[in-house]
Design a protein around this motif. Structure first.
Motif, PDB file in Angstrom:
ATOM      1  N   PRO A 153       4.114  10.812 -14.323  1.00 49.13           N
ATOM      2  CA  PRO A 153       3.520  10.766 -15.660  1.00 49.13           C
ATOM      3  C   PRO A 153       2.173  10.032 -15.718  1.00 49.13           C
ATOM      4  CG  PRO A 153       5.872  10.475 -15.840  1.00 49.13           C
ATOM      5  CD  PRO A 153       5.560  10.485 -14.375  1.00 49.13           C
ATOM      6  N   ARG A 202       0.540  17.505 -24.797  1.00 46.41           N
ATOM      7  CA  ARG A 202       0.358  16.188 -24.156  1.00 46.41           C
ATOM      8  C   ARG A 202       1.679  15.554 -23.724  1.00 46.41           C
ATOM      9  NH1 ARG A 202      -3.815  14.602 -28.787  1.00 46.41           N
ATOM     10  NH2 ARG A 202      -5.710  15.430 -27.891  1.00 46.41           N
ATOM     11  N   TRP A 203       2.567  16.365 -23.187  1.00 44.34           N
ATOM     12  CA  TRP A 203       3.814  15.845 -22.620  1.00 44.34           C
ATOM     13  C   TRP A 203       3.795  16.059 -21.116  1.00 44.34           C
ATOM     14  CZ3 TRP A 203       9.330  15.341 -24.557  1.00 44.34           C
ATOM     15  CH2 TRP A 203       9.367  14.657 -25.776  1.00 44.34           C
ATOM     16  N   ALA A 204       3.998  14.990 -20.362  1.00 48.70           N
ATOM     17  CA  ALA A 204       3.959  15.097 -18.899  1.00 48.70           C
ATOM     18  C   ALA A 204       5.135  15.907 -18.373  1.00 48.70           C
ATOM     19  CB  ALA A 204       3.980  13.698 -18.285  1.00 48.70           C
ATOM     20  N   THR A 205       6.264  15.856 -19.083  1.00 46.73           N
ATOM     21  CA  THR A 205       7.439  16.593 -18.608  1.00 46.73           C
ATOM     22  C   THR A 205       7.869  17.615 -19.662  1.00 46.73           C
ATOM     23  OG1 THR A 205       8.880  14.926 -19.573  1.00 46.73           O
ATOM     24  CG2 THR A 205       8.306  14.640 -17.262  1.00 46.73           C
TER      25      THR A 205
END
Lengths: 471, 174
Positions: free
Chosen positions: A40, A430-433
């Motif tokens: 992340p 904008r979410w890493a996962t």
């Protein structure tokens, strides 16, 4: 010529940075799609550099397009043009060091007080390097647009006359209306000087807060200033670049594309609306005055009218049964107007408050602006690159360029549409996962992006070949 | 569902624009005098422009009738449940997390540190409502759950390196 060399430098740097930023974009999509493992912190660093670099590089290259055509009508300062490039490079280096050496990752929107309050993920030095980098880049652009304003006022008497208000008022004949490059230059000067002052203000307040956290300021004011800067500055990229469409399509079709009253009114509308509609980024802040949020919707709709009724319509009219000889520059210019027009649709939909209530900050938003920027603004810059390589360098295009052209259309459209599909599925941006049900479109976009990078590389290589031949 | 309507509407208009640009591109290599084309299509533009403005006005009026910012009119004796929501890096604090179907709720959302986004997802992971969680300010979400189930709160404004880990569960029963 010195200024031609500078324009080439602007375009080479802008083009290469855009290409590198695309790579970061693909890595993020592949990570979200489960095809690549990114931690992340690394993902958010990539996200920060991708947004900052794309907007900065596209604005740099677009300002070269505007400078090239505007300088044919007014006397611009080469020193300031050069200073802007130097300040951009200094700022870029600071931003890169801040992000990659000091783990700074606030996204390019750097919403106060995130630069300082990072939950100890990055320190003061990283934040200061990034913020000073942005400030230096902003100062360079501010100088450039003050200079374009000065030159236009010297030639036309005032910015109002640069927008052709004397023609609209009937004091001057339509045939004496300013050239499209002057009209666009005036519009961009007005909106960007305003935006950059707003941006510099909020960046300086962030810097002071970072150095001395006892100094605080209003988060809602900060948010307003940030979007007043970010939205307007990003939006201005297409208004700088579109000059190439007016110039090229008129030349290629051998038809005149001169300003008339409708054209002038459209550009005046764009000037006002572009400044006003940043509040559509704040539709989910109910503490904002309600009238400002309604303005955000109403004028976002209205801002679509100048392009839908005048510029896109004008493009279709000038090309229709014109006997145009298609080559890379005319093809890209026409494509860019398609990209701009088609990108307006999801933008208007998202600016509707009741829609924004369930789609704000989903991937619908990057879907709209990847279409608008990737198929619109950036394509205008590529059109200009091919045009320069042809008229100035006599460089011939090859089959490979045409393959790149069609590959670019398909892959950029694929990247944009996968974002829109993700947004319709409520995938947060904008979410890493990603959860498994969100992964499919991201992976598809990442794979399409690989081919997009190959196509873009071929565009850039063509331009670099021209630059190398000239030197 | 709003998302589906937004997607289909966008798709229809985007395909229409693609079709128009393709048609013009295909007709572009024919050569005709520009003056008659201009005369004909400027006339058509007036009609197109007026139609577009009227269409946008209708949509504007229709979509602005009910806004998510407006407090619903509550019946006599029907007091809404006020839920205080506080965001902080990287979690949510809610004063209540279990609700009944049909219960009128007001989520009063704020933040202890940076900007966050309070996004409410249903069991199919579709957003049903959202607002920004801002330091020093309180935004309100008005909501009445119509289906029982487990709902999730996700952070929808980038707030730092564990932004994606900022989730919270809400239970709604009959």
């Amino acid at each position: 010529m010195v200024h031609n060399r500078l324009i080439k430098n602007y375009l080479v740097i802008g083009g290469i940075v855009i290409l590198l930023m695309m790579v970061f974009g693909i890595l993020m999509l592949l990570a979200q799609g489960g095809g690549l493992s990114l931690s992340p912190p690394t993902f958010y660093q990539f996200m920060t550099i991708h947004g900052t670099g794309m907007i900065g590089a596209a604005a740099l290259a677009a300002s070269a397009v505007m400078w090239y055509f505007l300088s044919q009508h007014v006397t611009l300062s080469k020193r300031i043009f050069k200073a802007n490039l130097i300040l951009f490079l200094i700022g870029l280096v600071l931003v890169i060091i801040g992000v990659f050496s000091f783990d700074y990752a606030s996204a390019w929107t750097f919403l106060y007080p995130l630069p300082t309050l990072s939950a100890k993920a990055w320190g003061i030095i990283g934040a200061l390097l990034y913020l000073f980098g942005m400030l230096i880049i902003g100062i360079g652009f501010l100088l450039l647009f003050i200079d374009t304003g000065r030159a236009i006022i010297r030639k036309k008497g005032s910015l109002a006359k640069g927008l052709g208000w004397d023609v609209i008022a009937g004091k001057k004949a339509e045939k004496d209306a300013p050239e499209p490059a002057i009209i666009a230059g005036t519009m961009v000067t007005i909106v960007n000087v305003t935006a950059l002052i707003a941006g510099a203000t909020v960046i300086m307040m962030n810097i002071i807060h970072t150095i001395n956290p006892a100094f605080t300021f209003d988060p809602l004011l900060a948010k307003n200033l940030t979007y007043a800067f970010g939205h307007v500055f990003a939006n201005s990229i297409i208004y700088m670049s579109v000059i190439v469409v007016y110039e090229l399509l008129a030349k290629y079709t051998n038809r005149s594309w001169k300003a008339n009253k409708v054209f002038l009114i459209a550009w005046s509308m764009s000037t006002i609306f572009t400044l006003m509609i940043y509040t559509h980024h704040m539709l989910m802040d109910s503490v904002m005055p309600k009238w400002m949020l309604i303005i955000g919707q109403v004028f976002s709709y209205a801002n679509g009218l100048p392009v839908l009724i005048v510029t896109a319509y004008g493009t279709l009219m000038i090309v229709y049964k014109s006997g145009i000889k298609w080559d890379m520059s005319s093809g890209l210019a026409f494509l860019s107007m398609f990209g701009w027009t088609v990108g307006v649709v999801p933008a208007i939909i998202d600016a509707t408050i009741v829609v924004n209530h369930v789609m704000h900050n989903t991937k619908w938003v990057p879907g709209h602006f990847h279409m608008y920027m990737g198929l619109g603004a950036v394509v205008m810059i590529f059109a200009f690159m091919y045009y320069l390589a042809k008229v100035d360098g006599g460089l011939k295009i090859t089959k490979l360029d045409w393959i790149a052209f069609f590959s670019y259309i398909v892959t950029m459209a694929a990247v944009s549409v996968q974002f829109l599909v993700s947004g319709a599925l409520s995938t947060p941006r904008r979410w890493a996962t990603h959860t498994p049900e969100w992964m499919g479109p991201a992976l598809f976009g990442g794979i399409a992006g690989v081919f997009l990078v190959i196509a873009t590389t071929l565009f850039i290589v063509h331009f670099v070949r021209y630059v190398c031949n000239e030197t | 569902m709003v998302q589906t309507v937004a997607w289909i509407t966008s798709l229809v208009f985007m395909l229409l624009i693609t079709f128009i640009f393709l048609c013009v591109a295909m007709k572009s290599t024919e050569k005709r005098d520009y003056e008659p084309i201009k005369k004909k299509w400027y006339k058509a533009r007036t009609f197109y422009g007026v139609t577009l403005v009227v269409f946008m006005l209708i949509i504007t009026i229709y979509t602005l009738r009910e806004l998510p910012y407006d407090q619903p009119v509550y019946g006599k004796g029907e007091d809404p449940t006020i839920v205080d929501v506080e965001a902080l890096q990287f979690g949510w604090e809610l004063s209540q997390s279990e609700f009944k179907v049909g219960e009128a709720i007001e989520f009063h959302v704020t933040s202890q540190d940076v900007n966050h986004g309070f996004g409410l997802y249903d069991e199919e992971m579709n957003i049903i409502a959202q607002t920004q969680a801002m330091p020093e300010y309180t935004n309100v979400v008005y909501l009445t759950f119509t289906e029982p189930g487990t709902y999730e709160v996700l952070c929808l404004e980038y707030c730092g390196l564990a932004h994606h880990a900022m989730t919270y569960q809400i239970t709604v029963t009959n």
